[in-house]
Enzyme design. Structure first.
Site, PDB file in Angstrom:
ATOM      1  N   ASN A   7     -10.221  13.037  30.841  1.00 29.79           N
ATOM      2  CA  ASN A   7     -11.259  13.929  30.328  1.00 29.79           C
ATOM      3  C   ASN A   7     -11.861  13.257  29.097  1.00 29.79           C
ATOM      4  OD1 ASN A   7     -12.590  15.893  28.662  1.00 29.79           O
ATOM      5  ND2 ASN A   7     -11.628  17.518  29.837  1.00 29.79           N
ATOM      6  N   GLU A  34     -15.467  16.282  32.302  1.00 30.97           N
ATOM      7  CA  GLU A  34     -16.276  16.665  31.142  1.00 30.97           C
ATOM      8  C   GLU A  34     -17.176  15.518  30.683  1.00 30.97           C
ATOM      9  OE1 GLU A  34     -15.590  19.779  27.560  1.00 30.97           O
ATOM     10  OE2 GLU A  34     -13.754  18.799  28.239  1.00 30.97           O
ATOM     11  N   ASP A 151      -8.256  17.649  34.740  1.00 28.77           N
ATOM     12  CA  ASP A 151      -7.939  18.584  33.669  1.00 28.77           C
ATOM     13  C   ASP A 151      -7.847  19.965  34.314  1.00 28.77           C
ATOM     14  OD1 ASP A 151      -7.848  20.316  31.546  1.00 28.77           O
ATOM     15  OD2 ASP A 151      -9.683  19.603  30.581  1.00 28.77           O
ATOM     16  N   ASN A 153      -6.529  22.659  32.929  1.00 27.70           N
ATOM     17  CA  ASN A 153      -6.611  23.744  31.954  1.00 27.70           C
ATOM     18  C   ASN A 153      -5.531  24.797  32.174  1.00 27.70           C
ATOM     19  OD1 ASN A 153      -8.524  23.458  29.810  1.00 27.70           O
ATOM     20  ND2 ASN A 153     -10.164  23.450  31.336  1.00 27.70           N
ATOM     21  N   ASP A 224      -3.405  17.981  31.771  1.00 26.27           N
ATOM     22  CA  ASP A 224      -3.970  17.014  32.714  1.00 26.27           C
ATOM     23  C   ASP A 224      -2.884  16.659  33.731  1.00 26.27           C
ATOM     24  OD1 ASP A 224      -6.690  16.138  31.284  1.00 26.27           O
ATOM     25  OD2 ASP A 224      -5.118  16.378  29.773  1.00 26.27           O
ATOM     26  N   ASP A 253     -10.244  14.122  22.936  1.00 27.57           N
ATOM     27  CA  ASP A 253      -9.048  14.876  22.580  1.00 27.57           C
ATOM     28  C   ASP A 253      -7.998  14.855  23.695  1.00 27.57           C
ATOM     29  OD1 ASP A 253     -10.798  16.394  24.103  1.00 27.57           O
ATOM     30  OD2 ASP A 253     -10.940  18.048  22.689  1.00 27.57           O
ATOM     31  N   HIS A 254      -8.337  14.239  24.830  1.00 30.56           N
ATOM     32  CA  HIS A 254      -7.383  14.014  25.914  1.00 30.56           C
ATOM     33  C   HIS A 254      -6.983  12.543  25.938  1.00 30.56           C
ATOM     34  CE1 HIS A 254      -8.192  17.798  28.343  1.00 30.56           C
ATOM     35  NE2 HIS A 254      -9.211  17.797  27.495  1.00 30.56           N
TER      36      HIS A 254
END
Length: 263
Positions: A7, A34, A151, A153, A224, A253-254
């Protein structure tokens, strides 16, 4: 064969990090989420200059998924998740990728976040996951090596191996019983969680928020996931997280999360 889920949190903002990753790790398949750009704005020229090509399903400013492979692009099988023709979110793309040990079906998935709980966003998340389960069942029926990478979530458990603080995340959509049950319904169709197959114990995080010094404190969690069909699980060699890339300048941030399959 290294298959990576990454991501990017915006492909244009992270393009140097993406090219860097391609150059240093040379993955056989890179599933992006994303990407946050329209189809016509996807930086395919920069990706081709790095020796890769790809297919993508973009959306301006939001969502967006892609699959990259060295040289020629993979063969597109599906763009968008079936089950709701009115769904305008770019969250699913599926391809066939060549492999010496037999071709592999790979999907890049960006599941809805679902926050705040109790709103239409959370309901959409659960409906989307129901549609994903139905399609995953169809994929399993093909009896082929299949990898659902992305991802998701969803933080699978309250265990510190999956989340730095279950209490801090308790009200988040990623931790709700309904979200977890929907994830398990996909997993229990017969898929293998590659990371937990390789590391049944111990903290393995894939995401660290930009705020509150989360990266510096290692206050992360695991959202993830790479789920393997039985045929892909039979080829499992290794899995892991390329954690160091989260600590680089202007990083996502991943962190890239990966599985290595025989062939």
């Amino acid at each position: 064969m290294k298959i990576v889920s990454y991501n990017l949190n915006g492909i244009r903002a992270r393009l140097p990090r993406l090219v860097e990753y391609l150059d240093e790790q040379k993955p056989d398949v890179l599933c992006l989420q994303e990407v946050k750009c329209a189809d016509e704005a996807f930086p395919i020229a920069d990706i081709r200059a790095a020796g890769y090509d790809g297919i993508w399903h973009g959306q301006k400013g939001f969502n967006g998924v892609a699959i990259l492979t060295p040289g020629a692009p993979p063969k597109l099988r599906r763009m968008g998740l079936p089950g709701d023709p009115d769904d305008s979110h770019s969250r699913y793309i599926e391809a066939e990728v060549e492999s010496e040990a037999g071709n592999i079906v790979v999907a890049s998935i960006y599941l809805p976040n679902g926050n705040p709980v109790g709103t239409e966003k959370f309901d959409y998340k659960l409906r989307w996951m129901d549609r994903l389960r139905a399609h995953a069942l169809e994929l399993l029926a093909e009896e082929r090596s299949t990898v659902l990478a992305g991802d998701w979530n969803v933080i699978p458990t309250d265990d510190p191996d999956d989340v730095f603080s279950a209490r801090a995340m308790a009200s988040d959509a990623l931790m709700q019983p309904e979200s977890r049950a929907a994830y398990r319904r996909v997993l229990h169709l017969g898929f293998t969680d590659a990371i937990r197959a390789r590391y049944p114990d111990g903290a393995v995080y894939t995401f660290w928020d930009y705020t509150a010094g989360c990266w510096q404190r290692d206050a992360g969690f695991r959202i993830d996931h790479l789920l393997l069909s039985p045929q892909a699980a039979d080829r499992l060699l290794d899995a892991g997280v390329d954690k160091e890339y989260r600590g680089r300048e202007k990083a996502s941030d991943h962190a890239p999360t990966w599985v290595a399959l025989e062939g």
